[in-house]
Design a protein around this motif. Structure first.
Motif, PDB file in Angstrom:
ATOM      1  N   SER A 432     -45.365  -7.843 -47.113  1.00 41.46           N
ATOM      2  CA  SER A 432     -46.823  -7.774 -47.050  1.00 41.46           C
ATOM      3  C   SER A 432     -47.303  -7.780 -45.600  1.00 41.46           C
ATOM      4  CB  SER A 432     -47.431  -8.951 -47.800  1.00 41.46           C
ATOM      5  OG  SER A 432     -47.142 -10.166 -47.118  1.00 41.46           O
ATOM      6  N   PRO A 433     -48.546  -7.335 -45.354  1.00 39.51           N
ATOM      7  CA  PRO A 433     -49.090  -7.356 -43.988  1.00 39.51           C
ATOM      8  C   PRO A 433     -49.080  -8.756 -43.369  1.00 39.51           C
ATOM      9  CG  PRO A 433     -50.426  -5.953 -45.394  1.00 39.51           C
ATOM     10  CD  PRO A 433     -49.438  -6.625 -46.281  1.00 39.51           C
ATOM     11  N   ALA A 434     -49.360  -9.789 -44.182  1.00 41.18           N
ATOM     12  CA  ALA A 434     -49.382 -11.153 -43.638  1.00 41.18           C
ATOM     13  C   ALA A 434     -48.006 -11.556 -43.120  1.00 41.18           C
ATOM     14  CB  ALA A 434     -49.851 -12.133 -44.711  1.00 41.18           C
ATOM     15  N   MET A 435     -46.976 -11.242 -43.886  1.00 42.07           N
ATOM     16  CA  MET A 435     -45.623 -11.591 -43.465  1.00 42.07           C
ATOM     17  C   MET A 435     -45.154 -10.692 -42.324  1.00 42.07           C
ATOM     18  SD  MET A 435     -45.061 -14.229 -45.055  1.00 42.07           S
ATOM     19  CE  MET A 435     -43.518 -14.417 -44.192  1.00 42.07           C
ATOM     20  N   GLN A 436     -45.677  -9.482 -42.247  1.00 43.74           N
ATOM     21  CA  GLN A 436     -45.335  -8.610 -41.119  1.00 43.74           C
ATOM     22  C   GLN A 436     -45.773  -9.251 -39.803  1.00 43.74           C
ATOM     23  OE1 GLN A 436     -46.750  -4.556 -41.629  1.00 43.74           O
ATOM     24  NE2 GLN A 436     -46.209  -4.591 -43.809  1.00 43.74           N
ATOM     25  N   ALA A 437     -46.969  -9.850 -39.814  1.00 47.59           N
ATOM     26  CA  ALA A 437     -47.479 -10.489 -38.593  1.00 47.59           C
ATOM     27  C   ALA A 437     -46.590 -11.660 -38.177  1.00 47.59           C
ATOM     28  CB  ALA A 437     -48.909 -10.959 -38.824  1.00 47.59           C
ATOM     29  N   LYS A 438     -46.148 -12.472 -39.138  1.00 49.98           N
ATOM     30  CA  LYS A 438     -45.288 -13.615 -38.816  1.00 49.98           C
ATOM     31  C   LYS A 438     -43.915 -13.163 -38.347  1.00 49.98           C
ATOM     32  CE  LYS A 438     -47.718 -16.716 -41.969  1.00 49.98           C
ATOM     33  NZ  LYS A 438     -47.636 -17.643 -43.114  1.00 49.98           N
ATOM     34  N   LEU A 471     -41.188   4.815 -42.834  1.00 51.97           N
ATOM     35  CA  LEU A 471     -42.052   3.814 -42.199  1.00 51.97           C
ATOM     36  C   LEU A 471     -43.118   4.447 -41.317  1.00 51.97           C
ATOM     37  CD1 LEU A 471     -39.693   0.844 -41.252  1.00 51.97           C
ATOM     38  CD2 LEU A 471     -41.165   1.145 -43.248  1.00 51.97           C
ATOM     39  N   ALA A 472     -42.802   5.579 -40.698  1.00 52.96           N
ATOM     40  CA  ALA A 472     -43.806   6.256 -39.872  1.00 52.96           C
ATOM     41  C   ALA A 472     -44.992   6.679 -40.735  1.00 52.96           C
ATOM     42  CB  ALA A 472     -43.190   7.460 -39.173  1.00 52.96           C
ATOM     43  N   ASP A 473     -44.704   7.139 -41.939  1.00 55.28           N
ATOM     44  CA  ASP A 473     -45.783   7.512 -42.857  1.00 55.28           C
ATOM     45  C   ASP A 473     -46.543   6.274 -43.319  1.00 55.28           C
ATOM     46  OD1 ASP A 473     -47.132   9.537 -44.554  1.00 55.28           O
ATOM     47  OD2 ASP A 473     -46.234   8.390 -46.196  1.00 55.28           O
ATOM     48  N   GLN A 474     -45.818   5.163 -43.534  1.00 54.72           N
ATOM     49  CA  GLN A 474     -46.470   3.914 -43.928  1.00 54.72           C
ATOM     50  C   GLN A 474     -47.407   3.424 -42.826  1.00 54.72           C
ATOM     51  OE1 GLN A 474     -45.746   4.092 -47.255  1.00 54.72           O
ATOM     52  NE2 GLN A 474     -45.517   1.871 -47.227  1.00 54.72           N
ATOM     53  N   VAL A 475     -47.027   3.630 -41.569  1.00 53.42           N
ATOM     54  CA  VAL A 475     -47.883   3.252 -40.455  1.00 53.42           C
ATOM     55  C   VAL A 475     -49.162   4.079 -40.462  1.00 53.42           C
ATOM     56  CG1 VAL A 475     -48.088   3.264 -37.932  1.00 53.42           C
ATOM     57  CG2 VAL A 475     -46.007   2.405 -39.020  1.00 53.42           C
ATOM     58  N   ARG A 476     -49.020   5.401 -40.702  1.00 58.48           N
ATOM     59  CA  ARG A 476     -50.196   6.272 -40.751  1.00 58.48           C
ATOM     60  C   ARG A 476     -51.153   5.870 -41.871  1.00 58.48           C
ATOM     61  NH1 ARG A 476     -46.287  10.155 -39.286  1.00 58.48           N
ATOM     62  NH2 ARG A 476     -45.851  10.647 -41.478  1.00 58.48           N
ATOM     63  N   LYS A 477     -50.599   5.381 -42.970  1.00 57.31           N
ATOM     64  CA  LYS A 477     -51.434   4.969 -44.113  1.00 57.31           C
ATOM     65  C   LYS A 477     -52.004   3.562 -43.943  1.00 57.31           C
ATOM     66  CE  LYS A 477     -48.927   7.790 -47.484  1.00 57.31           C
ATOM     67  NZ  LYS A 477     -48.045   7.772 -48.685  1.00 57.31           N
ATOM     68  N   GLY A 478     -51.566   2.840 -42.918  1.00 56.10           N
ATOM     69  CA  GLY A 478     -52.048   1.483 -42.698  1.00 56.10           C
ATOM     70  C   GLY A 478     -51.325   0.440 -43.513  1.00 56.10           C
ATOM     71  N   PHE A 480     -48.123  -0.472 -42.938  1.00 61.41           N
ATOM     72  CA  PHE A 480     -47.109  -1.142 -42.113  1.00 61.41           C
ATOM     73  C   PHE A 480     -47.617  -1.195 -40.676  1.00 61.41           C
ATOM     74  CE2 PHE A 480     -43.027  -1.923 -40.066  1.00 61.41           C
ATOM     75  CZ  PHE A 480     -42.386  -2.735 -41.001  1.00 61.41           C
ATOM     76  N   ARG A 481     -47.450  -2.357 -40.073  1.00 63.46           N
ATOM     77  CA  ARG A 481     -47.962  -2.556 -38.713  1.00 63.46           C
ATOM     78  C   ARG A 481     -47.233  -1.646 -37.725  1.00 63.46           C
ATOM     79  NH1 ARG A 481     -50.609  -7.737 -37.649  1.00 63.46           N
ATOM     80  NH2 ARG A 481     -50.038  -7.351 -35.472  1.00 63.46           N
ATOM     81  N   GLN A 482     -48.028  -1.014 -36.855  1.00 60.90           N
ATOM     82  CA  GLN A 482     -47.434  -0.113 -35.880  1.00 60.90           C
ATOM     83  C   GLN A 482     -46.607  -0.871 -34.843  1.00 60.90           C
ATOM     84  OE1 GLN A 482     -50.046   1.960 -33.023  1.00 60.90           O
ATOM     85  NE2 GLN A 482     -49.111   3.875 -33.742  1.00 60.90           N
ATOM     86  N   ASP A 483     -47.111  -2.047 -34.398  1.00 58.44           N
ATOM     87  CA  ASP A 483     -46.374  -2.801 -33.380  1.00 58.44           C
ATOM     88  C   ASP A 483     -45.041  -3.317 -33.925  1.00 58.44           C
ATOM     89  OD1 ASP A 483     -47.671  -4.447 -35.137  1.00 58.44           O
ATOM     90  OD2 ASP A 483     -48.714  -5.644 -33.614  1.00 58.44           O
ATOM     91  N   LEU A 484     -45.016  -3.715 -35.218  1.00 53.15           N
ATOM     92  CA  LEU A 484     -43.758  -4.157 -35.816  1.00 53.15           C
ATOM     93  C   LEU A 484     -42.784  -2.984 -35.959  1.00 53.15           C
ATOM     94  CD1 LEU A 484     -41.999  -6.285 -37.148  1.00 53.15           C
ATOM     95  CD2 LEU A 484     -43.180  -5.808 -39.318  1.00 53.15           C
ATOM     96  N   PHE A 485     -43.334  -1.815 -36.316  1.00 52.11           N
ATOM     97  CA  PHE A 485     -42.502  -0.621 -36.445  1.00 52.11           C
ATOM     98  C   PHE A 485     -41.808  -0.295 -35.126  1.00 52.11           C
ATOM     99  CE2 PHE A 485     -42.323   4.107 -36.105  1.00 52.11           C
ATOM    100  CZ  PHE A 485     -41.274   4.296 -36.982  1.00 52.11           C
ATOM    101  N   PHE A 486     -42.543  -0.384 -34.005  1.00 52.80           N
ATOM    102  CA  PHE A 486     -41.951  -0.089 -32.697  1.00 52.80           C
ATOM    103  C   PHE A 486     -40.891  -1.133 -32.327  1.00 52.80           C
ATOM    104  CE2 PHE A 486     -46.109   2.191 -31.524  1.00 52.80           C
ATOM    105  CZ  PHE A 486     -45.603   3.388 -31.982  1.00 52.80           C
ATOM    106  N   ARG A 487     -41.081  -2.376 -32.773  1.00 56.45           N
ATOM    107  CA  ARG A 487     -40.129  -3.441 -32.447  1.00 56.45           C
ATOM    108  C   ARG A 487     -38.793  -3.255 -33.164  1.00 56.45           C
ATOM    109  NH1 ARG A 487     -40.469  -6.721 -28.028  1.00 56.45           N
ATOM    110  NH2 ARG A 487     -42.634  -7.317 -27.635  1.00 56.45           N
ATOM    111  N   ILE A 488     -38.823  -2.847 -34.435  1.00 57.72           N
ATOM    112  CA  ILE A 488     -37.575  -2.758 -35.206  1.00 57.72           C
ATOM    113  C   ILE A 488     -36.932  -1.380 -35.112  1.00 57.72           C
ATOM    114  CG2 ILE A 488     -38.405  -4.484 -36.840  1.00 57.72           C
ATOM    115  CD1 ILE A 488     -38.926  -2.269 -38.826  1.00 57.72           C
TER     116      ILE A 488
END
Length: 637
Positions: A432-438, A471-478, A480-488
């Protein structure tokens, strides 16, 4: 004296009421006979009451009787009122009036035509209006049906049949108009076929038969299209009391010229449809042959690849690290191994992309156990899709005693367990977005704080993630967090689907087959060659995991001596049967018949000889199944 006025198809007729009851319908025994197709044979009746008024009663007609726009079953009818049956209007009047004049049934009425239209415009316009259906559908049947309607509307009160010459030169009824039952061919007179066949001769002429006993008057007209005899036009009177006049016969002969042209057009249309069907069948057959050749080519390619890989296996590994636990020697997996060699000892996150069942966890384990971290820490794996948000945080970060109800002791989280080693988060795209932030904070800071804890703790881990999502498509749809995507997504390893690495299927099958035989203690089990062909040509939506389970299944169901197509799951069994048939001699028709016979035998076996149930499983009628069983020599008993 009261009388009725009937307006039907542009014609007006009046009938004096002599008795106390008037029956109305299409049957000749009615006091008033209608020609409208929507009228039932015995449609309704008018009954005079003791007070000299009239009662209108519907006789359970098919399309109903309407008064003032509403359907009625029984009601009193006032003088001057009009009720409707289909397109026919019937009005009740109290006395004779010169304002109404009886018209001939085949003559149009000027008053119903457009002011500038000639008298014949109404009848001809109505007859030709039926061609709208043929123009819209553009089929053999529509053209013939419309032609029959055209003749019937030119001369109301008749039934029409059009018979065309078949391949043997005999007249076969093809189109009907105004017949009563659903099987109009049964209503034709006994001598119809013999008379119609005579009219297919080169010097045939119109034959008029007068009414005789219960047989109505009828006319046979040959349909000539150029030098070719297209068929026969048959017209009979609905009423057995009416003959055909000479003028009416001439009208039918003239109409037959139009009918002949249309019948010829219908025949041409049928020929066109047959040619199109044959072309489609030819294209289907060619497509089947093409697929057969492709399957054989794939098989030969796989066999050659297996031989090449077996030869290369004797030369020893060429990789920096050991990948013996990962089976794959094709081009796709070679690229994966090359990438693993480059990044195994790099301290960077790795994102593994691949469909479910492609072996993403095997790659993650290879990254850990081939690296220096294997001696410093553990390999910890978690499926993110299997954890709800309420447990996700406590599983990853741990918790302190008393942090919540039921927390009776400290618990170490997965990140703490992976300290010095590797943590593998499968299905990372499901959190979930909340857990993505953590999760992002842990990756950036390298620190964790258990739930209920006040102090943070430094952890040293290597992060490996996996997903089957884009995941790139998930980022475009909002999502998945973009900053988390770049990190992993520092290093990406893409695993090919099994259908993209068919050259690996033979060695995978061999590996799982030997393993299953060893585990199930069947050391001398052999595999039918058709089974391997089916596995090579199957599309494997579940990838390597599905292949492994399929091999275990067929070994478990075998007789301990040989694995055949019967031991495969239904989807692979069908592929195996098709492959087996494709290898047999014969054309496409023989292959299709072979499949049909096998499917029938299988259905009969599954239903323990219940023909009705077997027909239902096969999508056939019981009669259709019996005919196919007789055709293929299958004992119906």
């Amino acid at each position: 004296m009261p009388f009725l006025v009937v307006e039907e198809r542009g014609n007006t007729s009046h009938y004096t009421i002599a008795g106390s009851e008037v029956t109305i319908g299409r049957a000749p025994n009615n006091n008033i006979m209608l020609v409208d197709e929507k009228a039932s044979r015995n449609h309704c009746v008018l009954v005079q009451q003791p007070d000299r008024t009239w009662l209108l009663r519907d006789l359970k007609s098919r399309n109903g009787t309407y008064l003032r726009g509403e359907p009625i079953l029984e009601t009193r009818l006032q003088y001057g009122e009009t009720f409707q049956i289909g397109n026919a209007r019937v009005s009740l009047f109290s006395e004779e009036s010169s304002a109404f004049e009886t018209k001939n049934a085949i003559e149009p009425i000027r008053e119903t035509a457009a002011p500038s239209a000639p008298r014949e415009a109404v009848g001809v316009n109505e007859a030709f209006a039926g061609f709208a259906k043929a123009a819209a559908e553009d089929t053999f049947k529509a053209i013939l049906d419309t032609t029959a309607q055209f003749v019937g509307r030119l001369l109301p009160g008749v039934r029409v049949c059009i018979a065309l010459a078949n391949e043997e030169g005999a007249a076969k009824p093809q189109a009907f108009f105004n017949f009563i039952s659903g099987t109009p061919a049964n209503e034709l007179p006994a001598g119809f076929t013999a008379t119609a066949n005579k009219l297919l001769g080169p010097r045939s002429r119109t034959q008029v038969k007068l009414r005789s006993g219960d047989a109505p008057a009828c006319v046979y007209v040959p349909l000539k299209c150029g030098e070719r005899l297209a068929g026969v036009l048959y017209v009979e009177r609905e009423s057995r009391d009416v003959e055909f006049s000479e003028t009416q016969v001439q009208l039918l002969e003239n109409a037959a010229n139009v009918a002949a042209v249309l019948a010829g057009a219908a025949a041409s249309r049928r020929t066109e449809e047959e040619l199109r069907a044959k072309l489609q069948s030819f294209e289907t057959e060619m497509d089947g042959l093409r697929k057969e050749l492709e399957a054989k080519l794939d098989l030969q390619t796989a066999e050659l690849t297996a031989l090449r890989l077996e030869a290369e296996a004797h030369q020893g590994p060429t990789w920096q690290h050991d990948y013996s636990n990962i089976i794959g020697a094709g081009t796709g997996m070679q690229e994966v191994f090359r990438m693993l060699d480059k990044v195994t000892d790099l301290p960077v996150p790795v994102l593994i992309l691949g469909e479910p069942g492609t072996g993403k966890e095997l790659i993650a384990r290879a990254l850990h156990f081939n690296s220096s971290r294997a001696s410093k820490g553990r390999f910890v794996a978690e499926n993110c899709a299997a954890l709800p948000d309420t447990l996700f945080e406590s599983e990853l970060f741990g918790y302190m005693k008393g942090a919540f109800t039921g927390a009776d002791r400290d618990k170490q989280g997965l990140f703490a367990m992976a300290d010095g080693g590797t943590i593998f988060l499968d299905e990372i795209g499901e959190i979930s977005p909340a857990m993505q932030a953590k999760l992002l904070r842990v990756i950036e800071e390298g620190e964790i704080r258990p739930i209920g804890g006040k102090q943070t703790r430094k952890v040293d881990f290597r992060l490996v993630c996996a997903t089957n999502k884009d995941l790139a498509d998930q980022v475009r749809k909002g999502a998945f967090r973009q900053d988390l995507f770049f990190r992993i997504n520092v290093v990406t390893i893409r695993l090919p689907a099994l259908r993209e690495r068919k050259e690996d299927i033979p060695i995978l099958v061999d590996h799982f087959f030997k393993q299953a035989c060893r585990d199930q203690n069947v050391p001398n089990l052999k595999m039918d060659r058709g089974v391997l062909r089916a596995m090579i040509n199957y599309h494997w939506p579940g990838n390597v995991r599905e292949l492994e389970n399929e091999v275990k299944r067929m070994v478990a169901l075998s007789d301990g001596k040989k694995v055949e197509a019967a031991q495969l799951s239904p989807q692979l069994r069908q592929v195996a049967e098709e492959e087996s048939l494709a290898g047999e001699s014969g054309n496409l028709k023989d292959v299709v018949e072979g499949i049909e016979k096998r499917k029938i035998l299988e259905a009969i076996e599954r239903t323990k000889g219940n023909k009705s149930r077997a027909a239902e499983l096969l999508g056939l009628s019981r009669l259709g199944l019996r005919k196919k069983m007789e055709r293929y020599g299958i004992n119906p008993d």
